[in-house]
Design an enzyme around this catalytic site. Structure first.
Site, PDB file in Angstrom:
ATOM      1  N   GLU A 158      22.442 -16.677  64.582  1.00 28.89           N
ATOM      2  CA  GLU A 158      23.139 -16.429  63.312  1.00 28.89           C
ATOM      3  C   GLU A 158      22.132 -16.465  62.161  1.00 28.89           C
ATOM      4  O   GLU A 158      21.420 -17.457  62.002  1.00 28.89           O
ATOM      5  CB  GLU A 158      24.201 -17.507  63.081  1.00 28.89           C
ATOM      6  CG  GLU A 158      24.906 -17.318  61.753  1.00 28.89           C
ATOM      7  CD  GLU A 158      25.926 -18.411  61.450  1.00 28.89           C
ATOM      8  OE1 GLU A 158      25.633 -19.591  61.662  1.00 28.89           O
ATOM      9  OE2 GLU A 158      27.014 -18.058  60.973  1.00 28.89           O
ATOM     10  N   CYS A 164      30.686 -16.903  57.209  1.00 32.91           N
ATOM     11  CA  CYS A 164      30.673 -17.226  58.638  1.00 32.91           C
ATOM     12  C   CYS A 164      31.017 -15.999  59.470  1.00 32.91           C
ATOM     13  O   CYS A 164      30.391 -15.739  60.487  1.00 32.91           O
ATOM     14  CB  CYS A 164      31.626 -18.367  58.916  1.00 32.91           C
ATOM     15  SG  CYS A 164      33.246 -18.114  58.198  1.00 32.91           S
TER      16      CYS A 164
END
Ligand code: NAD
Length: 485
Positions: A388, A291
């Site tokens: 992302e 992440c």
């Protein structure tokens, strides 16, 4: 481990562990008739069939968790002892459990086992913590205390990139706080997590920890369940939004650890030779499936070519391959949808003026392999920069003005981590304060650990896991106030 005989032996050891695999519910391991397939991402073939929990089984787990709560909440010594035993068992099983972890995530065997050891260390850290009582006033007229009490039943939901470390982080924090847990791993990586259930089963009273495998629908049912008091979630921003909505009718407590699009900014005075391996690991460890990996790299124009060349050299040394083959340094994308997404982002970047300095296309072999891909020649407005990627594709961009690049780094709805790379620590500290992210690091990226609060600003989530504030996230704060006379 590289001969055919050795790999056959590993496969057998994995299959042996999966015999009788089931959900942990109310102190029992329950296989179910319903099941779903788990695919090995390094082959693209089915690895095993995993039992799937029904909503009825979820109800049973939730009721058991509720029933177990009062006695469990009352005995912190027992909870700490249980955490220590959990840590010991994880350590002892690191290699075997690591095999299953690696088989379903595709991460190299040494990393799969390392994650279990990391989880053990985290459980041990929680075993050493306390639930402090703060005295706010203590005089002749009053006594005022702030105490931490269990929040109740925790629905713990985790993703596929670090299944065990994230599962244990949530379970361990809940155990220390005196909560009970119903946990669910990702349907892509449920096997090692169910095996953790075997380790926990006789450490805690029935119902204290329940682990169920299932898909997103099971997750949704957990977040809307009337017994759930706190949702402790790690996963995508999209799921985070739906979870907040699901918890709204009963105002559930929320701990949301969501996605990131972390920027790293390299200043002109940085020592390229020294930082290149750290930047590389920051972006490509676990194939970028972290992440808080570096997802956008901004390098001062004066050293841009030098940094790109140093990163390319490291990328060319990577050995993507089967997790159980000696010398493998990098696994595949863990899921097919993720593989397709990263592949699509790379194609889009190349179609929009990007150059692949390394990589640029999947490997011609079974499984979901994309080699470390470094892309230059793109900027804001291209999806690989704006969104992302969660995979091994890194856009590297030159900048000339520090204020403009800080603004660009902050110009996203996400704010998980960010970093400054410089030889001037004071300057690094100053600039770190200007990054709008839950973690802002100097000459490292990311920085995680049981004792370090971790979480996102903006839409990267809410609340922090880890450290004293992370423990508080699993507690209700209560003020006790006594008036004398
Ligand atoms: P995901 O959101 O698709 O799934 C995560 C978990 O949530 C799975 O167990 C899934 O079954 C469940 N789920 C999905 N939709 C749900 C819903 N509406 N309600 C309840 N549960 C639901 O995420 P993923 O693809 O498994 O993981 C990748 C994402 O996780 C990336 O965005 C990554 O950045 C993020 N992530 C964040 C952190 C962090 O600490 N901030 C750590 C690791 C991964």
């Amino acid at each position: 481990m590289s001969s055919t005989a050795e790999i056959t032996d590993v496969t057998q050891r994995i299959q042996d562990q999966l015999i009788g695999i089931g959900h942990l519910v109310n102190g029992e391991i329950l296989p179910t008739e319903e099941s779903f397939d788990v695919v090995a991402p390094w082959t693209g073939e089915v690895l095993a069939s995993c039992p799937e929990a029904s909503l009825e089984l979820l109800d049973r787990a939730m009721s058991a968790a509720r029933r177990a709560l009062p006695a469990w909440a009352a005995d912190i010594d027992r909870r700490k002892e249980a955490l220590l035993t959990l840590a010991e068992r994880l350590d002892a099983q690191a290699e075997t459990l690591g095999l299953v972890n690696s088989a379903e995530t595709g991460k190299p065997a040494f990393i799969g086992a390392g994650e279990i050891k990391g989880a053990a260390a985290h459980a041990r850290w929680y075993a050493m913590q306390d639930l402090p009582v703060d005295t706010l006033a203590d005089n002749e007229t009053e006594l005022v205390q702030l105490v931490r009490e269990p929040v109740g039943v925790v629905a713990a939901i985790v993703p596929w990139n670090g299944p065990i470390i994230m599962l244990i982080n949530k379970i361990a924090a809940a155990m220390l706080a005196g909560d009970t847990v119903v946990a669910k791993p990702s349907p892509f990586t449920p096997l090692a997590s169910l095996l953790v259930g075997n380790l926990i089963k006789d450490i805690v009273p029935a119902g204290v920890v329940n682990i169920l495998a299932g898909g997103d629908e099971l997750g949704k049912a957990m977040t809307a369940h009337p017994e759930t008091n706190l949702v402790a979630f790690t996963g995508s921003v999209e799921a985070g939004r739906s979870i907040m909505a699901a918890g709204a009718p009963t105002l559930k407590r929320m701990l949301l650890e969501l996605g990131g699009n972390d920027a790293a900014i390299v200043l002109p005075d940085a020592n390229v030779e020294e930082i290149a391996p750290k930047l590389y690991r920051g972006a490509f460890a676990l194939g970028g499936q972290i992440c808080a990996a570096i997802k956008r790299l901004y390098v001062h124009e004066s050293i841009f070519d030098q940094v790109v060349a140093a990163l390319a050299e490291l990328a060319n040394q990577a050995q993507p391959g089967d997790p159980f083959v000696d010398g493998t340094t990098m696994g595949p994308s863990t899921t097919k949808p993720q593989f397709e997404r990263v592949k699509g982002l790379i194609e889009d970047a190349l179609a929009n003026g990007g150059t692949a300095v390394t990589g640029g296309a999947p490997l011609d072999r079974p499984g979901y392999f994309i080699p470390p891909t470094i892309i230059t020649g793109i900027g804001k407005g291209v999806a690989l920069v704006d969104e992302e990627q969660f995979g091994p594709a890194l856009p590297v961009m030159p900048y000339s003005d520090i204020d403009a690049v800080i603004e660009e780094a902050n110009s996203t709805e996400l704010g998980l981590g960010g970093s400054i790379w410089t030889s001037d620590i004071q300057e690094g500290l100053k600039l770190a304060r200007r990054l709008r992210s839950g973690g802002a690091w100097v000459n490292r990226h990311p920085h995680v650990g049981a004792e370090v609060p971790f979480g996102g600003m903006k839409q990267s989530g809410m609340g922090r896991e880890g450290g004293a504030v992370g423990i508080e996230a699993f507690c209700e704060l209560k003020t006790i106030s006594v008036a004398f006379g």
